[in-house]
Every structure is written in structure tokens, then in C-alpha cells.
Design a protein around this motif. Sequence first.
Motif, PDB file in Angstrom:
ATOM      1  N   ILE A  51     -48.881  -3.019  27.147  1.00 33.08           N
ATOM      2  CA  ILE A  51     -48.457  -3.816  28.303  1.00 33.08           C
ATOM      3  C   ILE A  51     -47.010  -3.467  28.598  1.00 33.08           C
ATOM      4  CG2 ILE A  51     -48.044  -6.129  29.223  1.00 33.08           C
ATOM      5  CD1 ILE A  51     -50.173  -7.137  27.242  1.00 33.08           C
ATOM      6  N   THR A  52     -46.731  -3.135  29.844  1.00 30.14           N
ATOM      7  CA  THR A  52     -45.362  -2.868  30.249  1.00 30.14           C
ATOM      8  C   THR A  52     -45.101  -3.547  31.585  1.00 30.14           C
ATOM      9  OG1 THR A  52     -43.689  -1.126  30.523  1.00 30.14           O
ATOM     10  CG2 THR A  52     -45.873  -0.714  31.469  1.00 30.14           C
ATOM     11  N   ALA A  53     -43.843  -3.718  31.935  1.00 33.43           N
ATOM     12  CA  ALA A  53     -43.517  -4.504  33.126  1.00 33.43           C
ATOM     13  C   ALA A  53     -42.422  -3.857  33.950  1.00 33.43           C
ATOM     14  CB  ALA A  53     -43.084  -5.917  32.727  1.00 33.43           C
ATOM     15  N   GLU A  54     -42.510  -4.072  35.255  1.00 33.56           N
ATOM     16  CA  GLU A  54     -41.433  -3.707  36.178  1.00 33.56           C
ATOM     17  C   GLU A  54     -41.059  -4.950  36.989  1.00 33.56           C
ATOM     18  OE1 GLU A  54     -42.295  -0.283  38.529  1.00 33.56           O
ATOM     19  OE2 GLU A  54     -42.626   1.022  36.779  1.00 33.56           O
ATOM     20  N   TYR A  55     -39.778  -5.048  37.290  1.00 30.42           N
ATOM     21  CA  TYR A  55     -39.236  -6.210  38.007  1.00 30.42           C
ATOM     22  C   TYR A  55     -38.354  -5.719  39.137  1.00 30.42           C
ATOM     23  CZ  TYR A  55     -35.845 -10.063  38.741  1.00 30.42           C
ATOM     24  OH  TYR A  55     -35.018 -11.021  39.282  1.00 30.42           O
ATOM     25  N   SER A  56     -38.460  -6.356  40.263  1.00 31.29           N
ATOM     26  CA  SER A  56     -37.571  -6.002  41.364  1.00 31.29           C
ATOM     27  C   SER A  56     -37.356  -7.210  42.257  1.00 31.29           C
ATOM     28  CB  SER A  56     -38.137  -4.840  42.190  1.00 31.29           C
ATOM     29  OG  SER A  56     -39.316  -5.243  42.852  1.00 31.29           O
ATOM     30  N   MET A  57     -36.296  -7.139  43.029  1.00 34.63           N
ATOM     31  CA  MET A  57     -35.965  -8.205  43.973  1.00 34.63           C
ATOM     32  C   MET A  57     -35.841  -7.593  45.361  1.00 34.63           C
ATOM     33  SD  MET A  57     -32.763 -10.922  43.899  1.00 34.63           S
ATOM     34  CE  MET A  57     -33.222 -11.544  42.277  1.00 34.63           C
ATOM     35  N   GLY A  77     -28.547  -2.607  35.399  1.00 39.72           N
ATOM     36  CA  GLY A  77     -28.714  -3.059  34.024  1.00 39.72           C
ATOM     37  C   GLY A  77     -29.475  -4.368  33.944  1.00 39.72           C
ATOM     38  N   ARG A  78     -29.223  -5.267  34.893  1.00 42.30           N
ATOM     39  CA  ARG A  78     -29.915  -6.554  34.922  1.00 42.30           C
ATOM     40  C   ARG A  78     -31.420  -6.350  35.106  1.00 42.30           C
ATOM     41  NH1 ARG A  78     -31.836  -9.934  38.885  1.00 42.30           N
ATOM     42  NH2 ARG A  78     -31.832 -12.188  38.395  1.00 42.30           N
ATOM     43  N   GLU A  81     -32.977  -5.066  31.878  1.00 40.10           N
ATOM     44  CA  GLU A  81     -33.016  -6.149  30.891  1.00 40.10           C
ATOM     45  C   GLU A  81     -34.180  -7.101  31.168  1.00 40.10           C
ATOM     46  OE1 GLU A  81     -30.787 -10.351  30.004  1.00 40.10           O
ATOM     47  OE2 GLU A  81     -29.845  -8.933  31.381  1.00 40.10           O
ATOM     48  N   ILE A  82     -34.353  -7.480  32.442  1.00 44.06           N
ATOM     49  CA  ILE A  82     -35.385  -8.452  32.785  1.00 44.06           C
ATOM     50  C   ILE A  82     -36.780  -7.879  32.588  1.00 44.06           C
ATOM     51  CG2 ILE A  82     -36.397  -9.774  34.685  1.00 44.06           C
ATOM     52  CD1 ILE A  82     -33.564 -10.241  35.726  1.00 44.06           C
ATOM     53  N   GLN A  83     -37.014  -6.641  33.000  1.00 46.41           N
ATOM     54  CA  GLN A  83     -38.368  -6.111  32.848  1.00 46.41           C
ATOM     55  C   GLN A  83     -38.720  -5.883  31.385  1.00 46.41           C
ATOM     56  OE1 GLN A  83     -38.132  -3.000  35.789  1.00 46.41           O
ATOM     57  NE2 GLN A  83     -37.607  -1.421  34.306  1.00 46.41           N
ATOM     58  N   ARG A  84     -37.737  -5.573  30.571  1.00 47.31           N
ATOM     59  CA  ARG A  84     -37.997  -5.482  29.135  1.00 47.31           C
ATOM     60  C   ARG A  84     -38.337  -6.856  28.553  1.00 47.31           C
ATOM     61  NH1 ARG A  84     -33.152  -1.297  27.265  1.00 47.31           N
ATOM     62  NH2 ARG A  84     -34.191   0.619  27.959  1.00 47.31           N
ATOM     63  N   LEU A  85     -37.636  -7.878  29.026  1.00 53.89           N
ATOM     64  CA  LEU A  85     -37.905  -9.246  28.575  1.00 53.89           C
ATOM     65  C   LEU A  85     -39.326  -9.668  28.943  1.00 53.89           C
ATOM     66  CD1 LEU A  85     -37.082 -12.055  27.496  1.00 53.89           C
ATOM     67  CD2 LEU A  85     -36.127 -12.530  29.773  1.00 53.89           C
ATOM     68  N   ILE A  86     -39.751  -9.367  30.164  1.00 54.30           N
ATOM     69  CA  ILE A  86     -41.103  -9.715  30.594  1.00 54.30           C
ATOM     70  C   ILE A  86     -42.138  -9.028  29.707  1.00 54.30           C
ATOM     71  CG2 ILE A  86     -42.774  -9.569  32.481  1.00 54.30           C
ATOM     72  CD1 ILE A  86     -40.318  -9.619  34.411  1.00 54.30           C
ATOM     73  N   GLY A  87     -41.947  -7.735  29.471  1.00 56.23           N
ATOM     74  CA  GLY A  87     -42.876  -6.995  28.621  1.00 56.23           C
ATOM     75  C   GLY A  87     -42.940  -7.556  27.210  1.00 56.23           C
ATOM     76  N   ARG A  88     -41.784  -7.822  26.605  1.00 55.56           N
ATOM     77  CA  ARG A  88     -41.755  -8.379  25.244  1.00 55.56           C
ATOM     78  C   ARG A  88     -42.464  -9.719  25.183  1.00 55.56           C
ATOM     79  NH1 ARG A  88     -36.284  -6.838  25.387  1.00 55.56           N
ATOM     80  NH2 ARG A  88     -35.604  -9.000  25.663  1.00 55.56           N
ATOM     81  N   THR A 117     -35.336 -16.520  38.389  1.00 54.12           N
ATOM     82  CA  THR A 117     -36.331 -15.510  38.777  1.00 54.12           C
ATOM     83  C   THR A 117     -37.000 -14.880  37.558  1.00 54.12           C
ATOM     84  OG1 THR A 117     -34.673 -13.734  38.921  1.00 54.12           O
ATOM     85  CG2 THR A 117     -35.115 -15.001  40.933  1.00 54.12           C
ATOM     86  N   ARG A 118     -36.252 -14.646  36.489  1.00 59.19           N
ATOM     87  CA  ARG A 118     -36.850 -14.002  35.311  1.00 59.19           C
ATOM     88  C   ARG A 118     -37.822 -14.955  34.613  1.00 59.19           C
ATOM     89  NH1 ARG A 118     -31.883 -12.302  31.786  1.00 59.19           N
ATOM     90  NH2 ARG A 118     -30.961 -12.157  33.868  1.00 59.19           N
ATOM     91  N   THR A 119     -37.472 -16.235  34.555  1.00 60.40           N
ATOM     92  CA  THR A 119     -38.358 -17.190  33.900  1.00 60.40           C
ATOM     93  C   THR A 119     -39.623 -17.419  34.728  1.00 60.40           C
ATOM     94  OG1 THR A 119     -37.038 -19.005  34.849  1.00 60.40           O
ATOM     95  CG2 THR A 119     -36.528 -18.326  32.603  1.00 60.40           C
ATOM     96  N   ALA A 120     -39.483 -17.472  36.037  1.00 54.65           N
ATOM     97  CA  ALA A 120     -40.655 -17.604  36.906  1.00 54.65           C
ATOM     98  C   ALA A 120     -41.550 -16.373  36.776  1.00 54.65           C
ATOM     99  CB  ALA A 120     -40.226 -17.797  38.358  1.00 54.65           C
ATOM    100  N   ALA A 121     -40.935 -15.192  36.666  1.00 52.99           N
ATOM    101  CA  ALA A 121     -41.697 -13.953  36.533  1.00 52.99           C
ATOM    102  C   ALA A 121     -42.546 -13.960  35.264  1.00 52.99           C
ATOM    103  CB  ALA A 121     -40.758 -12.753  36.544  1.00 52.99           C
TER     104      ALA A 121
END
Length: 231
Positions: A51-57, A77-78, A81-88, A117-121
Amino acid sequence: MKKRKTKITRNYLLHPAGSVLIQTGNTKVICTATVQEGVPPFLLNKNQGWITAEYSMLPGAPDKRFSRESIRGKLAGRTVEIQRLIGRSLRAVVDMNLFPGYTIMIDCDVIQADGGTRTAAITGACVALNDAFQKMQSNGLIDKNPLKVFVAAISVGIVNGKPVLDLDYEQDSKADVDMNIVMTESGKFVEIQGTAESNPFSDKELTELIKLAKEGIRQLINEQKNTDFHS
């Protein structure tokens, strides 16, 4: 203390195996889960999935437009960091051995931003992932849903000396302490990100913030399990 109103709408898009729109206050994030055959090279012959994740705004999501990262040619960098957090956060609650040979691609796109946004994601992505696994199961690709427990995330902080649950942008911008907590429905922590923006915080304040986050995440997981279908 109540969190912001949250609404999770499942089956929001036509094509992905799982897709939701999560609305937390004025923050809106579209989360999708796409099933792809194959795994990264480091997992070849290991009989497990990934499972891997990508995040964008979107440029128009915050109050002031910004240039797309694709135009700048580099992820901020943000964002990384966020997409790694989602994946983990998602990998922590999934049995990776139950979908060997498949990669689940999680995409989280913020269409309107007002804090969290990261917590909602993370919260929305968990629902999309569960729907994707259920679709794989119904299509005979896997025998059992690999999602062991639900996971959700929420922000807490200290604003004007008082603990606050689920900060919006205005609260976050003036918070003395800002913290994001990721937790499973069984009450175990996946990640705690906490920072004193101005004044250091005490053990007592930390305990109070964690207690507040636990209650907020309990509410979120209840909402994850009682979601609406988009028609």
C-alpha cells in the motif's frame, strides 16, 4: 468536547475500487483506492501486497492560490511527509500477506482546506481502502478482507491556554501546541506528531490532549462505519 462536523460519502467516483469524499468542517478531501497488479521490486517473491499513498492540494483549496507542484517540478517537503504518513497509517492496520501480488494506490486530493487535511486524508483513505478490499473479495481476487481494524486521525492543540479538538486553520495558526494523532479502533497509537509552537507543554497537558484525541477518534471511527453511498 465536540469535534467539527464530519461527513464521509462512499462510492464518490466511478472508476476507483474505493472512493470517498470526506468533509471535516470546511475541509474537503477526495480519497481513492486503486488496485494495481504487481508490487515494488523489494517485495518480489515475498508473497505479499503493498500500500502506498500520494497526497496533493488543489491550487484553489486554500484561501490563497499557489502554483501546482508539477509546475515547480518538485514535491514540497510537507507533501512528501504527509503521503508517507498516510501510507504508514494504513499499512499498520492491514495484513499485507492477504493480497499478494497487488499494490493498492491511495490518492488523497484536498479540494478545500481549512485545517486538518492530513488527518482527514487518513480517515477517509481508510474507508476507501476497506471498500477496495471488499470489491477485491467479491471479485474473487482475495479470500479475506486484509483490513484488521479501522484507523483514523485527528488534530488536537492548545489555543489561548485551552485544549482544542480538531483545529481549523484559524485555530491552528495561533496554537501554542499543535498535535496530530493517528489511532486504531482498538485504541492503539500509530503515530503522534506534537510540536510546541511557542510555549512548551507539560506531561499533564499531553495526557489531556491524548484523552481528547481518543474521544475524537472514537467518534470518527463510528462515522467511518456508518457512511453514506453517493448515488
